[in-house]
Every structure is written in C-alpha cells, then in structure tokens.
Design a protein around this motif. Structure first.
Motif, PDB file in Angstrom:
ATOM      1  N   CYS A 286       0.847  -1.194   0.000  1.00 42.65           N
ATOM      2  CA  CYS A 286       0.000   0.000   0.000  1.00 42.65           C
ATOM      3  C   CYS A 286       0.882   1.243   0.000  1.00 42.65           C
ATOM      4  O   CYS A 286       1.855   1.312   0.749  1.00 42.65           O
ATOM      5  CB  CYS A 286      -0.872  -0.019   1.248  1.00 42.65           C
ATOM      6  SG  CYS A 286      -1.950   1.410   1.333  1.00 42.65           S
TER       7      CYS A 286
ATOM      8  N   ARG B 197      -0.271   6.227   3.702  1.00 41.12           N
ATOM      9  CA  ARG B 197       0.450   6.240   4.977  1.00 41.12           C
ATOM     10  C   ARG B 197      -0.517   6.621   6.096  1.00 41.12           C
ATOM     11  O   ARG B 197      -0.293   7.602   6.804  1.00 41.12           O
ATOM     12  CB  ARG B 197       1.635   7.226   4.923  1.00 41.12           C
ATOM     13  CG  ARG B 197       2.740   6.813   3.948  1.00 41.12           C
ATOM     14  CD  ARG B 197       3.471   5.540   4.427  1.00 41.12           C
ATOM     15  NE  ARG B 197       4.544   5.132   3.507  1.00 41.12           N
ATOM     16  CZ  ARG B 197       4.397   4.224   2.545  1.00 41.12           C
ATOM     17  NH1 ARG B 197       3.236   3.630   2.350  1.00 41.12           N
ATOM     18  NH2 ARG B 197       5.428   3.909   1.775  1.00 41.12           N
ATOM     19  N   CYS B 198      -1.588   5.858   6.247  1.00 43.10           N
ATOM     20  CA  CYS B 198      -2.539   6.161   7.315  1.00 43.10           C
ATOM     21  C   CYS B 198      -1.792   6.046   8.645  1.00 43.10           C
ATOM     22  O   CYS B 198      -1.040   5.076   8.854  1.00 43.10           O
ATOM     23  CB  CYS B 198      -3.705   5.183   7.281  1.00 43.10           C
ATOM     24  SG  CYS B 198      -4.538   5.219   5.701  1.00 43.10           S
TER      25      CYS B 198
ATOM     26  N   PRO C 209       1.992  -0.659   5.472  1.00 40.20           N
ATOM     27  CA  PRO C 209       3.010  -0.321   4.466  1.00 40.20           C
ATOM     28  C   PRO C 209       4.426  -0.645   4.968  1.00 40.20           C
ATOM     29  O   PRO C 209       5.285  -1.045   4.184  1.00 40.20           O
ATOM     30  CB  PRO C 209       2.831   1.184   4.251  1.00 40.20           C
ATOM     31  CG  PRO C 209       1.420   1.452   4.667  1.00 40.20           C
ATOM     32  CD  PRO C 209       1.151   0.510   5.798  1.00 40.20           C
TER      33      PRO C 209
HETATM   34  S1  SF4 Z   1      -5.056   1.548   6.499  1.00 39.75           S
HETATM   35 FE1  SF4 Z   1      -2.984   0.874   6.033  1.00 39.75          FE
HETATM   36  S2  SF4 Z   1      -3.259  -0.566   4.352  1.00 39.75           S
HETATM   37 FE2  SF4 Z   1      -5.157   0.640   4.502  1.00 39.75          FE
HETATM   38  S3  SF4 Z   1      -4.886   2.369   3.083  1.00 39.75           S
HETATM   39 FE3  SF4 Z   1      -4.152   3.052   5.077  1.00 39.75          FE
HETATM   40  S4  SF4 Z   1      -1.940   2.626   5.057  1.00 39.75           S
HETATM   41 FE4  SF4 Z   1      -2.851   1.436   3.414  1.00 39.75          FE
END
Ligand code: SF4
Length: 458
Positions: free
Chosen positions: A159, A162-163, A169
């Motif tokens: 992914c 960068r949540c 990631p």
């Molecule tokens: S939650 Fe994690 S895996 Fe999902 S979009 Fe955000 S960074 Fe990507």
C-alpha cells in the motif's frame, strides 16, 4: 484463524510424504498468501496434516495488524512449539523477526509477508521434499482454503498510503499491482473450477494499477479473442464481470473514479456492493489519520451512489477513540452514521499499535472508558440503522448463494452479504439445496443481522 483441514486442502495419506501442519491467521490477504504457500507445497509432494502432533513441521502464517492479533500469533507459535517442536513462522509479524525470537527463540526460521520462496526454502531445509510427479497433481486453480464456490482474488500487494494508525506499508511495502491479464487468467481458472463468487481484495482496491501507470496487458477472453486490458480498477471490474460469477469489491476508497464503477453495479455487471473502510467521518480526524480521499465530500458521494444504484449495499469499518478525538468530532461521526445509512458496519476501539505514527502525533490519548462509551453508543446507533435497512427487504425477492445445507433450512448469502463479515439468509426450500447453488428467495422476516425466507426459484 482458518481450519486448513478443508477437503480441498487434504488428500489421502500416501507413503512417506512429509506432513506439514499449517496455521493461517489474519485477514483474507493473509489467507491468499497461505493458499499460495500450500499450493506450492502440495505441488512438491508435501502432505497436509490436521494436527501438529505427528506432523513433520508446522508453519504459522501470522498477523501483526493489532497488538491483540500479535498476541494471538505468538500464542499459536507457542502451541505449535509445544505440540510439535519444529516451527517456521511467516506473514506480517515476520517483518520484525526479533518480536518472535524474543518470545520463542526455538523457531526454525522466520520469513516476512509475501516471501513465498523464503518459506519454501526454509521448509526444504527442515524437511526435504519427496516429489512424485505422477501423483502430486495440483488442480490448475491451486489449493483453495475457502469453500469451492467462492474465492478471494488478490489484485495487488502492499500500500502506498500512509494512514497514521497503520503499519501495513511498513510490513508489506508500497503498492505492487498484478497486471490485469494475470488477474483475469486466475479469475477465469477459478470460475472454470466451479467458483461462483469472486471476492476482490487488496489493501487499496481503488488504487489498483497506479504503480504500473495503468499499463495494458493481454488477455484472451472467453470468446477466445485476445484483447488489451488496462491495469485499472474500472477496466478490471468490467472484465471480471464478463466471467459469469458474482464479483464483489472489497477495500475501496471514496475517490471520484469509484463513481464509474457504480455504473457497472447499476448495470448488473458486478455486485452492487462496496466494502469501503471510511474509518471516521470528521474531516479533522481523517486528516490526522492521513486517510486517502479524506478531502472528498463523502456523504454527498454516498447519496449520489445510492441515487445511481438504489440496490447498492455499503459496508464499512470505523475507529473510535483515535488520538485527540473530541466529543464534537465523535458527534460528527454519529451524524454521518444516521445520514449515510450504511448497511453493515464494523467498529474498532483505537489501539496504539507499536510503530504506528498516530502514537507520535502529540495528540492526547482518549481514555479507555471514553473509548468504551463511544464504541457502545456507535454500535447502538448503527444497529438501529442496519436493522432498519434489513427490514426494508422483507417482501422482496433476493438471489441467494447457498453456503451450508441443513436438514430443513439452508444458510446462504444475498448479493448484500460477503462471507464471514456480513449477515446471512436462512432459506427454507421444498427440495434439498446444494452448496454453491444460487436460488431466488422470497424474504419473509428480518432480525437484527439476518434475513429469513423461502426459496421460490431454482
Ligand atoms: S489503512 Fe494501512 S493498508 Fe489501509 S490504506 Fe491506510 S496505510 Fe494502506
């Protein structure tokens, strides 16, 4: 955790073939990794064992998403060591091997997520294969851990978002999409093998193909014509819809280009179902979360989708108690729930996963009792909304795919229900139903999560 001892995954005992016991933990994406490893092992002549005891080796595919998942993974490794002694660990937790070795120094090897070759190399070293090309036949669709009539289709790894609450990631790296032609060939093999429902998964399905700049790839369609298909969410969805199976989309974000895919749902090309993890509704919280598409006007978008495709089912997940979440921000979330009227919703209390940037935001942590209160309030509101939406289906006719059959009533799912995470439909029928069969059901009753009805068309 998945019981690997499914009939597809096991074969009759034969000779001295080495036996592997496999534990698969975590999300559907990890399940697909397990399927790939098991498919390779079976093609090399390894047997699968139902129990750790008596197996030559145990593989544990771990999940490291939340601290509770890590604890479950460590416990599973401990059990395997106690019952067998020879253990190889792979999956998300394998990205930080010291976390495992500190607790369980006796494991034979630790490999990270998607490192299929490394897992196989470790297995070869511990228990060399005894390949017999005449009997070690693997079906062309590979070994599935799901029932025969549905299958997960993984379209990308990693992914590029960068949540701030997420370490995926870090564990799995940036987005790497599979070319559309590869995905379509796998989907076609699955459908040819009897799969009736394809569940499209990834970390961020709407971002599919961005890393490949939507490059076209070749695909020979069911009429035998070779065509170019772009590696792009809409193009893939449209082509998957030609295969004759239900196609269900998971992990989609509310980017503007999702609107086009709603058109395919309205036309019946793919299922009118979107699994779209909003995580919150307050713009300030979404900003702190660094969510993709956080600037989009989500409520307006949801209402427009519903207008374009009235049968659309929306499933989502949310987090309450994110660092710094104020009462006012939480209230924004509650109002969103009331207005958006999502069909199915999961809710998590924020967990400060080690290594997640959200812990370093400098925002005040929400006390556990406040998280608990907010979670309860959230669930109460959503249960009312979900029950209201389900009730509207009473009197309608729904197509239902049968998952389990019992002596008098079968259990299946309508187009609105994904396996494992959504509700079910209890179906009475005049004749015995078969697993995987799709029947038309007249809905007679709804309870809080499920529907009840009678089969009226076969
Ligand atoms: S939650 Fe994690 S895996 Fe999902 S979009 Fe955000 S960074 Fe990507």
């Amino acid at each position: 955790m998945v019981d690997i001892a499914s009939p597809d995954a096991l074969s009759p005992a034969r000779g001295e073939a080495p036996r592997i016991s496999f534990v698969s933990l975590g999300c559907p994406k990890a399940l697909v990794d397990s399927e790939r490893i098991i498919t390779s092992l079976r093609s090399e002549g390894y047997e699968l064992s139902r129990h750790h005891q008596g197996a030559d080796l145990v593989i544990v595919n771990t999940c490291g998403f939340l601290d509770s998942a890590k604890a479950e993974s460590l416990a599973a490794i401990g059990d395997a060591l106690k019952e067998n002694g020879k253990v190889i660990v792979t999956g998300c937790m394998g990205a930080e091997p010291e976390q495992i070795r500190d607790v369980h120094p006796g494991v034979l090897a630790v490999t990270g997520p998607q490192q299929y070759e490394s897992v196989l190399a470790a297995v070869h070293q511990a228990v060399p294969p005894q390949h017999d090309p005449f009997v070690d036949l693997v079906p062309p669709q590979g070994i599935k851990l799901t029932p025969r009539h549905y299958a997960y289709l993984k379209i990308s790894e990693g992914c590029s978002n960068r949540c701030t609450f997420c370490i995926i990631p870090k564990l799995r790296g940036d987005l790497v999409s599979r070319p559309a032609g590869d995905v379509l060939r796998e989907a076609e093999r699955l459908v040819n093998a009897g799969v009736k429902e394809l569940l499209v998964i990834s970390q961020d399905t709407s971002a599919y193909g961005i890393d490949l700049r939507y490059a076209p790839s070749q695909w020979k369609d069911r009429q035998g014509e070779t065509r170019e298909v772009r590696t792009r969410f809409f193009d893939l969805a449209r082509e998957l819809g030609t295969l004759g199976a239900w196609v269900r989309m998971h992990y989609v974000y509310p980017y503007p280009h999702v609107d086009e895919v709603i058109g395919l749902m309205a036309e019946g090309v793919i299922l009118p179902y979107l699994d779209i993890p909003f995580q919150h509704a307050s713009p300030t919280v979404l900003k702190r979360m660094k969510r993709p598409a956080s600037n989009e006007k989500t409520l307006a978008r949801v209402l427009a989708w519903r207008a374009a495709c009235p049968d659309l089912t929306l499933r989502s997940t949310f987090i309450v108690g994110f660092p710094g979440e104020t009462d006012a921000e939480f209230e924004e979330l509650i109002s969103f729930l009331e207005e958006a009227e999502l069909d199915r919703v999961g809710c998590f209390k924020y967990e400060p996963v080690a290594g997640a940037p959200a812990n370093e935001l400098g925002a005040q942590m929400v006390p556990d009792e406040v998280k608990e209160e907010r979670w309860k309030r959230f669930m109460e509101v959503q249960q009312r909304v979900s029950a209201r939406r389900l009730k509207r289906k009473v009197g309608s006719r729904q197509q239902v795919i049968i998952d389990k059959v019992g002596p008098t009533v079968a259990v299946g799912r309508s187009k609105a229900d994904a396996p494992e995470i959504d509700g079910v439909v209890h179906v009475a029928a005049r004749r015995p139903l078969r697993v995987g069969e799709i029947v038309t059901v007249k809905i007679e009753r709804a309870d809080a999560y499920d529907l009840h009805g009678t089969a009226v068309g076969y």
